[in-house]
Scaffold this motif. Structure first.
Motif, PDB file in Angstrom:
ATOM      1  N   SER A   1       0.829  -1.207   0.000  1.00 27.51           N
ATOM      2  CA  SER A   1       0.000   0.000   0.000  1.00 27.51           C
ATOM      3  C   SER A   1       0.863   1.255   0.000  1.00 27.51           C
ATOM      4  O   SER A   1       0.580   2.228  -0.715  1.00 27.51           O
ATOM      5  CB  SER A   1      -0.928  -0.009   1.221  1.00 27.51           C
ATOM      6  OG  SER A   1      -1.641   1.192   1.332  1.00 27.51           O
ATOM      7  N   ALA A   2       1.929   1.234   0.797  1.00 33.89           N
ATOM      8  CA  ALA A   2       2.809   2.406   0.881  1.00 33.89           C
ATOM      9  C   ALA A   2       3.504   2.676  -0.446  1.00 33.89           C
ATOM     10  O   ALA A   2       3.652   3.826  -0.862  1.00 33.89           O
ATOM     11  CB  ALA A   2       3.835   2.207   1.987  1.00 33.89           C
ATOM     12  N   ALA A   3       3.964   1.625  -1.114  1.00 36.40           N
ATOM     13  CA  ALA A   3       4.627   1.806  -2.401  1.00 36.40           C
ATOM     14  C   ALA A   3       3.683   2.448  -3.414  1.00 36.40           C
ATOM     15  O   ALA A   3       4.077   3.345  -4.182  1.00 36.40           O
ATOM     16  CB  ALA A   3       5.138   0.463  -2.924  1.00 36.40           C
ATOM     17  N   LYS A   4       2.428   2.010  -3.396  1.00 36.96           N
ATOM     18  CA  LYS A   4       1.443   2.621  -4.293  1.00 36.96           C
ATOM     19  C   LYS A   4       1.160   4.065  -3.880  1.00 36.96           C
ATOM     20  O   LYS A   4       0.950   4.936  -4.733  1.00 36.96           O
ATOM     21  CB  LYS A   4       0.164   1.796  -4.299  1.00 36.96           C
ATOM     22  CG  LYS A   4       0.327   0.439  -4.985  1.00 36.96           C
ATOM     23  CD  LYS A   4      -0.983  -0.314  -5.053  1.00 36.96           C
ATOM     24  CE  LYS A   4      -0.838  -1.596  -5.848  1.00 36.96           C
ATOM     25  NZ  LYS A   4      -2.119  -2.349  -5.936  1.00 36.96           N
ATOM     26  N   GLY A   5       1.168   4.323  -2.560  1.00 39.36           N
ATOM     27  CA  GLY A   5       0.982   5.691  -2.088  1.00 39.36           C
ATOM     28  C   GLY A   5       2.114   6.595  -2.536  1.00 39.36           C
ATOM     29  O   GLY A   5       1.886   7.757  -2.916  1.00 39.36           O
ATOM     30  N   VAL A   6       3.341   6.083  -2.496  1.00 42.37           N
ATOM     31  CA  VAL A   6       4.493   6.836  -2.993  1.00 42.37           C
ATOM     32  C   VAL A   6       4.325   7.127  -4.481  1.00 42.37           C
ATOM     33  O   VAL A   6       4.567   8.246  -4.954  1.00 42.37           O
ATOM     34  CB  VAL A   6       5.802   6.052  -2.732  1.00 42.37           C
ATOM     35  CG1 VAL A   6       6.958   6.652  -3.531  1.00 42.37           C
ATOM     36  CG2 VAL A   6       6.124   6.044  -1.248  1.00 42.37           C
ATOM     37  N   GLN A   7       3.902   6.116  -5.221  1.00 47.26           N
ATOM     38  CA  GLN A   7       3.700   6.285  -6.666  1.00 47.26           C
ATOM     39  C   GLN A   7       2.668   7.379  -6.953  1.00 47.26           C
ATOM     40  O   GLN A   7       2.867   8.221  -7.833  1.00 47.26           O
ATOM     41  CB  GLN A   7       3.256   4.955  -7.269  1.00 47.26           C
ATOM     42  CG  GLN A   7       3.219   4.928  -8.785  1.00 47.26           C
ATOM     43  CD  GLN A   7       2.806   3.564  -9.299  1.00 47.26           C
ATOM     44  OE1 GLN A   7       1.829   2.969  -8.839  1.00 47.26           O
ATOM     45  NE2 GLN A   7       3.569   3.031 -10.263  1.00 47.26           N
ATOM     46  N   ARG A   8       1.574   7.386  -6.172  1.00 44.23           N
ATOM     47  CA  ARG A   8       0.553   8.413  -6.361  1.00 44.23           C
ATOM     48  C   ARG A   8       1.089   9.801  -6.027  1.00 44.23           C
ATOM     49  O   ARG A   8       0.831  10.779  -6.742  1.00 44.23           O
ATOM     50  CB  ARG A   8      -0.667   8.120  -5.489  1.00 44.23           C
ATOM     51  CG  ARG A   8      -1.519   6.955  -5.964  1.00 44.23           C
ATOM     52  CD  ARG A   8      -2.853   6.942  -5.245  1.00 44.23           C
ATOM     53  NE  ARG A   8      -2.686   6.821  -3.793  1.00 44.23           N
ATOM     54  CZ  ARG A   8      -2.613   5.664  -3.142  1.00 44.23           C
ATOM     55  NH1 ARG A   8      -2.674   4.524  -3.816  1.00 44.23           N
ATOM     56  NH2 ARG A   8      -2.489   5.650  -1.830  1.00 44.23           N
ATOM     57  N   ALA A   9       1.859   9.893  -4.933  1.00 38.53           N
ATOM     58  CA  ALA A   9       2.403  11.188  -4.535  1.00 38.53           C
ATOM     59  C   ALA A   9       3.363  11.722  -5.583  1.00 38.53           C
ATOM     60  O   ALA A   9       3.372  12.919  -5.894  1.00 38.53           O
ATOM     61  CB  ALA A   9       3.105  11.065  -3.170  1.00 38.53           C
ATOM     62  N   LEU A  10       4.187  10.842  -6.137  1.00 39.29           N
ATOM     63  CA  LEU A  10       5.134  11.280  -7.165  1.00 39.29           C
ATOM     64  C   LEU A  10       4.405  11.715  -8.423  1.00 39.29           C
ATOM     65  O   LEU A  10       4.779  12.710  -9.061  1.00 39.29           O
ATOM     66  CB  LEU A  10       6.102  10.136  -7.498  1.00 39.29           C
ATOM     67  CG  LEU A  10       7.066   9.724  -6.374  1.00 39.29           C
ATOM     68  CD1 LEU A  10       7.829   8.477  -6.785  1.00 39.29           C
ATOM     69  CD2 LEU A  10       8.019  10.860  -6.027  1.00 39.29           C
ATOM     70  N   ALA A  11       3.350  10.983  -8.783  1.00 40.37           N
ATOM     71  CA  ALA A  11       2.574  11.354  -9.960  1.00 40.37           C
ATOM     72  C   ALA A  11       1.887  12.701  -9.738  1.00 40.37           C
ATOM     73  O   ALA A  11       1.856  13.546 -10.648  1.00 40.37           O
ATOM     74  CB  ALA A  11       1.529  10.275 -10.272  1.00 40.37           C
ATOM     75  N   GLY A  12       1.373  12.918  -8.533  1.00 40.09           N
ATOM     76  CA  GLY A  12       0.731  14.184  -8.228  1.00 40.09           C
ATOM     77  C   GLY A  12       1.702  15.334  -8.280  1.00 40.09           C
ATOM     78  O   GLY A  12       1.385  16.434  -8.787  1.00 40.09           O
ATOM     79  N   ALA A  13       2.912  15.111  -7.775  1.00 46.08           N
ATOM     80  CA  ALA A  13       3.936  16.165  -7.810  1.00 46.08           C
ATOM     81  C   ALA A  13       4.340  16.490  -9.227  1.00 46.08           C
ATOM     82  O   ALA A  13       4.577  17.650  -9.596  1.00 46.08           O
ATOM     83  CB  ALA A  13       5.154  15.730  -7.000  1.00 46.08           C
ATOM     84  N   SER A  14       4.405  15.449 -10.062  1.00 46.14           N
ATOM     85  CA  SER A  14       4.776  15.646 -11.466  1.00 46.14           C
ATOM     86  C   SER A  14       3.731  16.484 -12.196  1.00 46.14           C
ATOM     87  O   SER A  14       4.057  17.385 -12.974  1.00 46.14           O
ATOM     88  CB  SER A  14       4.934  14.287 -12.150  1.00 46.14           C
ATOM     89  OG  SER A  14       5.242  14.447 -13.502  1.00 46.14           O
ATOM     90  N   VAL A  15       2.448  16.195 -11.902  1.00 50.52           N
ATOM     91  CA  VAL A  15       1.375  16.952 -12.525  1.00 50.52           C
ATOM     92  C   VAL A  15       1.416  18.416 -12.099  1.00 50.52           C
ATOM     93  O   VAL A  15       1.249  19.329 -12.910  1.00 50.52           O
ATOM     94  CB  VAL A  15       0.006  16.327 -12.164  1.00 50.52           C
ATOM     95  CG1 VAL A  15      -1.135  17.263 -12.582  1.00 50.52           C
ATOM     96  CG2 VAL A  15      -0.163  14.971 -12.829  1.00 50.52           C
TER      97      VAL A  15
END
Length: 354
Positions: free
Chosen positions: A337-351
């Motif tokens: 779950s945390a790895a997916k949360g990191v992925q979402r946070a990075l994608a959000g920052a990129s956007v």
């Protein structure tokens, strides 16, 4: 200094699980571990604790659990973790004791002495073992005998010939009494009446207990352990202590501690040589204080109504081994779950930066 996608703090079950899943997702990261060698908190368990005695160690992702045999847990589990780190080439750096995490212009900076790591996200996997809870009772500084916490437990042989007062209403207290009562004189005190389970601990019962912990975390309250809401059960190795009356003789908490024992509010007194505080642990999260993650209720609120790992106040922060994931099975699931949360946070920052 380069900026990593993530830094995982802690290399126990939850931290290794998170690192495995981060690696699979191609997310650059390091795992910072305060110990000199693999094993997490298991390295510090007492020598008499065998793999048959532990509640169980769930397998790490894509692996099998260590066998439930007579091997010492403080040898078997560290060896299991070490082999897993090697096999999956996990980027563990040790020994690194993290002092604090700060935010500098949107980048998270992990401080450890004179060393620093900069990252876009953090996965905190520090557990509870390094933060034992020791309540204060009047007169405890006057006691002339030994006072030990679970973290200091040296094994049952140390207590032979001594009168031992076990304090606490959780599974550790029950296990200590099971080991000590057949060998020496024991006394058990708890703050509240122990709640014993009379039924089998089914998966449904476990899910219901976890749900209670999730509810607290969803409200931003400090988490309770899953064990604290499951009730107590006796294992076969504790039946002899039960036969000897170690559990039936439980007494309420004393009012004060004196040099050679403890005294109750009614004036009665018991001489003891050792006070063994089986009073649990609190989450080891002081290094996150500069990020102001705590709610007004005193805990860190997590997403998905307490079932997730993302800090509601800062989605860049993931917490594993916290609240409902503070078990070996929960830690594995939380790592994914945390790895997916990191992925979402990075994608959000990129956007946001586009």
């Amino acid at each position: 200094m380069s900026i990593l996608d993530s830094v995982v703090i802690g290399a126990g079950q939850a931290g290794l699980s998170a690192s495995f899943h981060l690696t699979r997702l191609g997310i650059s990261h390091v795992v910072l571990d305060s110990d000199a060698e693999p094993g997490g908190a298991w390295r510090h368990r007492w020598d008499a604790l065998t793999m048959r005695d532990v509640h169980g160690v769930a397998e790490l992702p894509d692996d099998a659990p260590p066998p439930r045999d007579a091997q010492r847990a403080n040898i078997a589990v560290p060896a299991y973790f070490a082999a897993y780190e090697r096999e999956h080439h996990l980027p563990v750096v040790r020994p690194v004791r993290v002092d604090r995490v700060t935010d500098e212009d949107g980048i998270l900076v992990v401080h450890a002495g004179d060393r620093q790591w900069r990252a876009r996200t953090i996965v905190n996997a520090t557990g509870t073992w390094t933060h034992p809870f020791l309540p204060h009772y009047p007169g405890m500084e006057t006691f002339l005998g030994e006072q030990l916490h679970t973290v200091d437990y040296p094994g049952p042989a140390h207590f032979v010939g001594k009168r031992v007062l076990v304090v606490g209403g959780g599974a550790s207290a029950v296990q200590f009494l099971g080991a000590l009562a057949p060998l020496t004189d024991t006394l058990w005190v708890t703050r509240t009446e122990p709640v014993w389970r009379g039924d089998d601990f089914t998966p449904e019962a476990g899910a219901a207990a976890v749900a209670l912990v999730e509810k607290r975390v969803a409200q931003g309250l400090p988490p309770q352990s899953v064990v604290s809401v499951t009730g107590l059960m006796l294992r076969p190795q504790e039946r002899e202590a039960e036969r000897l009356g170690a559990y039936a003789a439980r007494r309420p908490m004393f009012a004060r501690i004196e040099p050679d024992g403890v005294r109750w509010a009614d004036g009665s007194f018991e001489r003891v040589d050792v006070i063994l505080w089986a009073t649990g642990f609190r989450p080891a999260i002081a290094h996150l204080a500069p990020l102001y993650l705590r709610s007004a209720a005193g805990g860190i609120q997590l997403d998905r109504e307490g079932r997730g790992t993302t800090a509601v106040r800062d989605p860049r922060i993931q917490l594993v081994g916290y609240g409902p994931s503070a078990s070996t099975i929960g830690a594995n699931r939380a790592g994914r779950s945390a790895a997916k949360g990191v992925q979402r946070a990075l994608a959000g920052a990129s956007v946001r930066t586009v």
